[in-house]
Design a protein around this motif. Structure first.
Motif, PDB file in Angstrom:
ATOM      1  N   VAL A 126       0.841  -1.198   0.000  1.00 12.64           N
ATOM      2  CA  VAL A 126       0.000   0.000   0.000  1.00 12.64           C
ATOM      3  C   VAL A 126       0.877   1.249   0.000  1.00 12.64           C
ATOM      4  CG1 VAL A 126      -1.669   1.346   1.314  1.00 12.64           C
ATOM      5  CG2 VAL A 126      -1.928  -1.131   1.144  1.00 12.64           C
ATOM      6  N   LEU A 127       1.892   1.280   0.863  1.00  6.60           N
ATOM      7  CA  LEU A 127       2.781   2.437   0.911  1.00  6.60           C
ATOM      8  C   LEU A 127       3.573   2.574  -0.383  1.00  6.60           C
ATOM      9  CD1 LEU A 127       4.106   2.293   4.585  1.00  6.60           C
ATOM     10  CD2 LEU A 127       2.249   3.677   3.642  1.00  6.60           C
ATOM     11  N   ALA A 128       3.882   1.443  -1.032  1.00  5.83           N
ATOM     12  CA  ALA A 128       4.589   1.511  -2.314  1.00  5.83           C
ATOM     13  C   ALA A 128       3.707   2.172  -3.370  1.00  5.83           C
ATOM     14  CB  ALA A 128       5.000   0.110  -2.759  1.00  5.83           C
ATOM     15  N   LYS A 129       2.430   1.857  -3.362  1.00  4.41           N
ATOM     16  CA  LYS A 129       1.515   2.512  -4.312  1.00  4.41           C
ATOM     17  C   LYS A 129       1.372   3.991  -3.993  1.00  4.41           C
ATOM     18  CE  LYS A 129      -1.150  -1.685  -5.277  1.00  4.41           C
ATOM     19  NZ  LYS A 129      -2.467  -2.385  -5.112  1.00  4.41           N
ATOM     20  N   ILE A 130       1.331   4.313  -2.707  1.00  2.00           N
ATOM     21  CA  ILE A 130       1.259   5.721  -2.320  1.00  2.00           C
ATOM     22  C   ILE A 130       2.528   6.446  -2.778  1.00  2.00           C
ATOM     23  CG2 ILE A 130       1.233   7.304  -0.346  1.00  2.00           C
ATOM     24  CD1 ILE A 130      -0.634   5.329   1.064  1.00  2.00           C
ATOM     25  N   ASP A 131       3.675   5.738  -2.700  1.00  2.00           N
ATOM     26  CA  ASP A 131       4.929   6.325  -3.181  1.00  2.00           C
ATOM     27  C   ASP A 131       4.832   6.689  -4.660  1.00  2.00           C
ATOM     28  OD1 ASP A 131       6.376   6.394  -0.849  1.00  2.00           O
ATOM     29  OD2 ASP A 131       7.235   4.386  -1.108  1.00  2.00           O
ATOM     30  N   ARG A 132       4.167   5.855  -5.437  1.00  2.00           N
ATOM     31  CA  ARG A 132       4.011   6.150  -6.871  1.00  2.00           C
ATOM     32  C   ARG A 132       3.194   7.425  -7.073  1.00  2.00           C
ATOM     33  NH1 ARG A 132       4.626   2.307 -10.640  1.00  2.00           N
ATOM     34  NH2 ARG A 132       2.628   2.709 -11.672  1.00  2.00           N
ATOM     35  N   TRP A 133       2.203   7.635  -6.217  1.00  2.00           N
ATOM     36  CA  TRP A 133       1.409   8.862  -6.300  1.00  2.00           C
ATOM     37  C   TRP A 133       2.241  10.075  -5.895  1.00  2.00           C
ATOM     38  CZ3 TRP A 133      -4.446   9.135  -5.634  1.00  2.00           C
ATOM     39  CH2 TRP A 133      -5.061   8.059  -6.299  1.00  2.00           C
ATOM     40  N   VAL A 134       3.136   9.872  -4.921  1.00  2.00           N
ATOM     41  CA  VAL A 134       4.038  10.962  -4.534  1.00  2.00           C
ATOM     42  C   VAL A 134       4.953  11.301  -5.699  1.00  2.00           C
ATOM     43  CG1 VAL A 134       5.912  11.638  -2.984  1.00  2.00           C
ATOM     44  CG2 VAL A 134       3.949  10.378  -2.079  1.00  2.00           C
ATOM     45  N   TRP A 153       0.849  13.671  -7.156  1.00  2.00           N
ATOM     46  CA  TRP A 153      -0.552  13.678  -6.739  1.00  2.00           C
ATOM     47  C   TRP A 153      -0.689  13.739  -5.224  1.00  2.00           C
ATOM     48  CZ3 TRP A 153      -2.444   9.054 -10.226  1.00  2.00           C
ATOM     49  CH2 TRP A 153      -2.335   9.439 -11.564  1.00  2.00           C
ATOM     50  N   LEU A 154       0.279  13.175  -4.518  1.00  2.00           N
ATOM     51  CA  LEU A 154       0.318  13.242  -3.063  1.00  2.00           C
ATOM     52  C   LEU A 154       1.667  13.820  -2.649  1.00  2.00           C
ATOM     53  CD1 LEU A 154      -1.182   9.767  -2.005  1.00  2.00           C
ATOM     54  CD2 LEU A 154      -2.347  11.976  -2.039  1.00  2.00           C
ATOM     55  N   SER A 155       1.734  14.306  -1.421  1.00  2.00           N
ATOM     56  CA  SER A 155       2.992  14.851  -0.914  1.00  2.00           C
ATOM     57  C   SER A 155       3.665  13.837   0.005  1.00  2.00           C
ATOM     58  CB  SER A 155       2.725  16.135  -0.132  1.00  2.00           C
ATOM     59  OG  SER A 155       2.039  15.844   1.079  1.00  2.00           O
ATOM     60  N   ARG A 156       4.928  14.105   0.315  1.00  2.00           N
ATOM     61  CA  ARG A 156       5.631  13.238   1.260  1.00  2.00           C
ATOM     62  C   ARG A 156       4.979  13.265   2.633  1.00  2.00           C
ATOM     63  NH1 ARG A 156       9.808  15.064  -2.067  1.00  2.00           N
ATOM     64  NH2 ARG A 156      11.149  13.389  -2.868  1.00  2.00           N
ATOM     65  N   LEU A 157       4.392  14.421   2.990  1.00  2.00           N
ATOM     66  CA  LEU A 157       3.694  14.515   4.271  1.00  2.00           C
ATOM     67  C   LEU A 157       2.476  13.594   4.282  1.00  2.00           C
ATOM     68  CD1 LEU A 157       3.424  15.887   7.025  1.00  2.00           C
ATOM     69  CD2 LEU A 157       2.062  17.677   5.915  1.00  2.00           C
ATOM     70  N   ASN A 158       1.753  13.516   3.168  1.00  2.00           N
ATOM     71  CA  ASN A 158       0.606  12.613   3.082  1.00  2.00           C
ATOM     72  C   ASN A 158       1.053  11.159   3.281  1.00  2.00           C
ATOM     73  OD1 ASN A 158      -0.539  14.493   0.174  1.00  2.00           O
ATOM     74  ND2 ASN A 158      -0.766  14.995   2.350  1.00  2.00           N
ATOM     75  N   ARG A 159       2.166  10.824   2.648  1.00  2.56           N
ATOM     76  CA  ARG A 159       2.712   9.473   2.777  1.00  2.56           C
ATOM     77  C   ARG A 159       3.148   9.208   4.216  1.00  2.56           C
ATOM     78  NH1 ARG A 159       7.001   5.608   3.714  1.00  2.56           N
ATOM     79  NH2 ARG A 159       7.029   4.127   1.976  1.00  2.56           N
TER      80      ARG A 159
END
Length: 666
Positions: free
Chosen positions: A7-15, A19-25
């Motif tokens: 899940v965090l790896a997919k969020i990393d792709r959005w970062v 689309w997302l920031s490092r703070l969101n991650r």
């Protein structure tokens, strides 16, 4: 790779895609550390609610997310994207796998989420997911306003009614909304007066202050003077309201004793609440309330949810709160569009029978019947409708009204009716000008360069020329006074005022027509010998982080000047009414984060007015490019407005786009 890591790896792709920031991650990772077995939906929801906070949204709307995740999260569509990341629609499928039922089920069953009880980091209220802190702010706002709305007066003294009539002897505007605003504000401990530029908000406020003071004299003769506070979100906005009230008092025909008791100086909300260095907390709160009978806040559209909750928390129970502002302007840069949300439906004048009877009894004004049922807040809200600044045939006023109504066809007709399509500079006649740059970058640059450096010099009356660029403030710098501290203060005031005559506004920070690139180009045109980012005399800078020790707030603008001792300092206007000097000279090395301010975002321009505004639109569409942004940019201009559109169609798209979904507030 385990499930949580994937899940965090997919969020990393959005970062990576932006689309997302490092703070969101980081927040999603924090949730996983708190609850190692948290489901995929919970971790995604945590990252996305953090993302919505970055966008100014107070909550994540799960129903909207289920229907259209791209639109809800303001992720660019495939045709608008510029990154090398995979197509947006394909990547969004990871969210489309969760339906509303699954979102709600996983969140309700998580130890990280509650409906408000306990200390969970996330709070689920219906289909809205909040960070706990902002859920608490929303509860404070709702509770405090409802308590103030409940305290409705039974009547006004007859003597005060006569004074109302004396202050409003007759108006060509029917009904007289300014009079209605004063009358409704006398009815409860909470009131909102909203309206566009030039609709008379400050004039109405000044008359209302006179009536509030007279009312106390009538009802409690010999009592102590009421404690009245005037405030605004920024130093520049507070200086403007102070100046406006002073001018309104000059025209107001009331007893000299009443005039003396009307406050003339406004301060910032941070100063009013007593900001603490290096803290989000204030000196005044529910445990140490403000000493106040009446608190009036101008430019309330700039107030975010956290600040409004802090203000309401610190108000004494019996204090009256009056908010003024333009509901159609952009919301605060921080989370929460408080003014816009509170004013939902204000244009309908949907007053109930009790409010109508009060209005007719004490103002004599009769309102047309409304088929709409207004909220409790609507009963204490008045929208001023007649602009005294922009007449019926004003180009700026007509364009602002068309944009606000989302009428792109009418807006384009107004633009074409008064447009200038040439390499020549716009003629000084009229109150509205348009300059459309050609798509070729070099041609657009040449047009902007002519505009920002145009016509150094002034009219015989000392005012800047209508087509004036930054040449006016550069001339003011050259007109250096004798070597005297007092004279240098007055000179710095003139330089700062001259800089305010003209301003380039941008929708975005990045990109060819964003703040960063335009500042680089303008700086190179005006100061070709200066290295970017270094200090030099004439450099305008905007503070981007609050510094309570120095008394500098995010959005304050200063100009680097040599002081009377020959040292390079940055001159700022002070908003402190008790300060002996109106200028503060600060070393550049002492400043918090600051950036060059030849071009600033429309968001940062709120609370300001300029003789001439140039609004530079980006070459591509963006989620932040909405009609609220365009309307706010247009209405910063007092005399002249120039639209710089480097690509056909961007303006039309913005006029059709709304900002964010409103938050229900009582």
């Amino acid at each position: 790779m385990n499930r949580e890591t994937s899940v965090l790896a997919k969020i990393d792709r959005w970062v990576e895609a932006g689309w997302l920031s490092r703070l969101n991650r980081a927040f999603a990772r924090f949730l996983r550390e708190l609850e190692p077995h948290a489901g995929d939906a919970v971790l995604w929801a945590g990252a996305l609610v953090s993302h919505q906070m970055d966008r100014g949204e107070v909550y994540l709307d799960l129903e909207s997310l289920s229907r259209n995740p791209g639109l809800t999260l303001a992720i660019p569509s495939d045709e608008d994207r510029t990154s090398r990341f995979e197509p947006a629609q394909a990547e969004l499928s990871v969210l489309k796998a969760f339906g509303l039922t699954q979102w709600r089920s996983e969140l309700r069953n998580s130890a990280l989420v509650s409906t408000g009880e306990g200390k969970t980091p996330l709070v689920l209220n219906g289909n809205r997911l909040y960070l706990r802190r902002y859920w608490q702010y929303q509860r404070t706002l709702d509770r405090c306003i409802q308590e103030r709305l409940a305290a409705v007066c039974s009547g006004l003294p007859e003597a005060l009614r006569n004074r109302i009539d004396a202050l409003f002897p007759g108006s060509p505007e029917q009904p007289d909304w300014q009079k209605i605003a004063c009358v409704l504000a006398l009815r409860s401990r909470f009131a909102i007066i909203t309206g566009g530029p030039g609709t008379g908000k400050t004039t109405t406020l000044t008359k209302l202050l006179a009536l509030l003071i007279q009312r106390l004299e009538i009802e409690a003769p010999g009592a102590r003077k009421p404690i009245i506070h005037l405030a605004a979100p920024t130093g520049k906005a507070s200086a403007r309201v102070s100046e406006s009230i002073a001018k309104a008092l000059e025209r107001l025909d009331i007893d000299a004793g009443i005039k003396e008791r009307i406050p003339k100086k406004a301060g910032t909300l941070h100063r009013l609440l007593g900001s603490r260095p290096d803290s989000r907390r204030f000196k005044h709160n529910r445990h140490l309330r403000l000493a106040a009978d009446i608190v009036i806040v101008d430019e309330a559209s700039m107030i975010d949810l956290e600040m409004m909750a802090s203000l309401l928390d610190a108000l004494p129970d019996n204090a009256q709160l009056i908010l003024l502002g333009d509901k159609d302007q952009l919301a605060s840069v921080e989370a929460g569009s408080v003014m816009g949300d509170l004013c939902q439906g204000a244009e309908n004048a949907a007053y109930d029978d009790h409010a109508r009877l009060w209005i007719e009894k004490y103002s004599g004004e009769r309102l047309p019947l409304s088929e709409t049922k207004g909220s409790g807040i609507n009963q204490q809200t008045v929208m001023l409708r007649h602009s005294h600044r922009f007449g019926k045939h004003s180009g700026i006023g007509r364009l602002a009204r068309a944009v606000n109504a989302g009428d792109g066809t009418q807006a384009q007709a107004i633009l074409k009716d008064t447009a200038v399509y040439s390499d020549l500079l716009p003629a000084p006649a009229g109150d509205y000008l348009r300059l459309r740059a050609r798509p070729e970058p070099d041609a657009a640059d040449a047009l902007l360069k002519k505009l920002v450096a145009v016509n150094a010099g002034t009219h015989a009356d000392g005012k800047p020329n209508p087509g004036q660029g930054y040449g006016y403030y550069l001339d003011a710098i050259l007109n250096r006074p004798p070597n005297d501290a007092v004279a240098y203060d007055a000179w710095a005031e003139r330089v700062l005022a001259a800089f305010d005559a003209f301003q380039v506004l941008c929708a975005l920070r990045r990109g060819r027509w964003g703040v960063e690139e335009l500042n680089r180009r303008i700086e190179a045109w005006l100061f070709p010998k200066q290295a970017p980012g270094l200090w030099y005399e004439g450099r305008p800078v905007m503070i981007t982080r609050n510094d309570y020790n120095l008394g500098l707030m995010n959005g304050d603008i200063g100009i680097a000047l040599y002081d009377h001792t020959g040292k390079l300092r940055v001159a700022f206007s002070t908003d402190d009414p008790l300060a002996a000097a109106k200028i503060r000279w600060l070393s550049p090395l002492r400043l918090p984060d600051a950036e060059t301010a030849f071009a600033i975002t429309v968001h940062k321009s709120q609370g300001s007015e300029f003789n001439h505004v140039v609004l530079a639109l980006p070459e591509t569409r963006s989620p932040v490019l909405t009609r609220e942004l365009i309307y706010t940019g247009i209405t910063r201009a007092k005399e002249n407005f120039t639209l710089l559109e480097s690509r056909e169609g961007v303006f039309d798209q913005a006029v059709k786009a709304r900002m964010k979904n409103p938050v229900d507030s009582g």
